[in-house]
Scaffold this motif. Structure first.
Motif, PDB file in Angstrom:
ATOM      1  N   UNK A  44      -0.547  -6.416  14.031  1.00  0.00           N
ATOM      2  CA  UNK A  44      -0.691  -6.343  15.478  1.00  0.00           C
ATOM      3  C   UNK A  44      -1.438  -5.122  15.972  1.00  0.00           C
ATOM      4  N   UNK A  45      -1.997  -4.344  15.069  1.00  0.00           N
ATOM      5  CA  UNK A  45      -2.767  -3.158  15.448  1.00  0.00           C
ATOM      6  C   UNK A  45      -4.115  -3.218  14.753  1.00  0.00           C
ATOM      7  N   UNK A  46      -4.939  -2.321  15.066  1.00  0.00           N
ATOM      8  CA  UNK A  46      -6.206  -2.184  14.368  1.00  0.00           C
ATOM      9  C   UNK A  46      -6.138  -0.903  13.530  1.00  0.00           C
ATOM     10  N   UNK A  47      -4.985  -0.701  12.885  1.00  0.00           N
ATOM     11  CA  UNK A  47      -4.736   0.542  12.162  1.00  0.00           C
ATOM     12  C   UNK A  47      -4.675   0.291  10.653  1.00  0.00           C
ATOM     13  N   UNK A  48      -5.688   0.771   9.956  1.00  0.00           N
ATOM     14  CA  UNK A  48      -5.735   0.696   8.497  1.00  0.00           C
ATOM     15  C   UNK A  48      -4.913   1.844   7.931  1.00  0.00           C
ATOM     16  N   UNK A  49      -3.936   1.529   7.112  1.00  0.00           N
ATOM     17  CA  UNK A  49      -3.094   2.560   6.510  1.00  0.00           C
ATOM     18  C   UNK A  49      -3.682   3.035   5.191  1.00  0.00           C
ATOM     19  N   UNK A  50      -4.173   2.098   4.386  1.00  0.00           N
ATOM     20  CA  UNK A  50      -4.712   2.468   3.061  1.00  0.00           C
ATOM     21  C   UNK A  50      -5.660   1.401   2.569  1.00  0.00           C
ATOM     22  N   UNK A  51      -6.668   1.833   1.815  1.00  0.00           N
ATOM     23  CA  UNK A  51      -7.616   0.907   1.188  1.00  0.00           C
ATOM     24  C   UNK A  51      -8.021   1.467  -0.151  1.00  0.00           C
ATOM     25  N   UNK A  52      -8.122   0.582  -1.121  1.00  0.00           N
ATOM     26  CA  UNK A  52      -8.638   0.953  -2.428  1.00  0.00           C
ATOM     27  C   UNK A  52      -9.461  -0.190  -2.983  1.00  0.00           C
ATOM     28  N   UNK A  53     -10.378   0.146  -3.859  1.00  0.00           N
ATOM     29  CA  UNK A  53     -11.158  -0.896  -4.537  1.00  0.00           C
ATOM     30  C   UNK A  53     -11.341  -0.483  -5.984  1.00  0.00           C
ATOM     31  N   UNK A  54     -11.511  -1.485  -6.812  1.00  0.00           N
ATOM     32  CA  UNK A  54     -11.723  -1.219  -8.221  1.00  0.00           C
ATOM     33  C   UNK A  54     -12.781  -2.184  -8.740  1.00  0.00           C
ATOM     34  N   UNK A  55     -13.868  -1.599  -9.211  1.00  0.00           N
ATOM     35  CA  UNK A  55     -14.940  -2.383  -9.812  1.00  0.00           C
ATOM     36  C   UNK A  55     -14.581  -2.618 -11.269  1.00  0.00           C
TER      37      UNK A  55
END
Length: 185
Positions: free
Chosen positions: A141-152
């Motif tokens: 319900x928000x536009x708030x990103x708490x965490x993001x990670x990616x792995x190639x």
């Protein structure tokens, strides 16, 4: 018989999960990117998968469904160790989004948009190669990103089912280890 056992042992089968992750990173088979969380996760808590979370493989390959099941199972199992449990009903405390890229050159911001997650903090124009796993957590319900990670290097759709399961498990473990480490958990 002894040479087979020696080859099996030296191939890394006797290593801990953390050692396997470090080996994959040091040998360049995993390229990991992770942000520090924007806030601490309140646990115990419930999560739901973000709409749009998916595995995109070319031509709607049948194994896309298999890989998606592997990703969901690995994420749920790993998040449970952090006291985040999936919810079937009610409002979740967090949304978890994932995407496995199908094509070379997918952009991080596009991947985030596809899985219904807010744009990454800052301008990220990095391209992801085919088979990369993007994992993100946001507040519903928000536009708030708490965490993001990616792995190639997370998933090779051309590999066999057993190897795909091992790679998915290891990739999810590597990403969520980064989240837990940066959150001080």
């Amino acid at each position: 018989m002894a040479s087979w056992l020696l080859a099996w042992w030296s191939a890394g089968c006797g290593l801990t999960e953390d050692q396997l992750i470090e080996k994959e990173i040091s040998e360049g088979r995993f390229v990991l990117q992770s942000e520090a969380p924007s806030q601490a996760l309140d646990v115990p808590a419930a999560f739901a998968y973000a709409n749009g979370s998916t595995v995109h493989l070319a031509d709607n390959r049948f194994d896309s469904f298999e890989i998606e099941g592997l990703v969901r199972e690995a994420v749920a199992r790993r998040l449970a160790t952090m006291q985040l449990l999936p919810t079937a009903t009610g409002e979740p405390d967090y949304l978890v989004g994932y995407l496995v890229t199908a094509n070379e050159g997918a952009m991080v911001a596009e991947a985030m948009s596809t899985i219904g997650m807010p744009a990454p903090r800052g301008e990220e124009t990095r391209q992801l190669p085919r088979g990369s796993l993007v994992l993100a957590i946001s507040a519903p319900g928000t536009n708030h990103l708490i965490w993001k990670g990616s792995i190639e290097g997370a998933i090779d759709p051309e590999s066999g089912p057993e190897q795909r399961q091992e790679r998915v498990d290891l990739a999810v473990a590597a990403l969520l280890r980064e989240l837990a480490d940066s959150a001080g958990a």
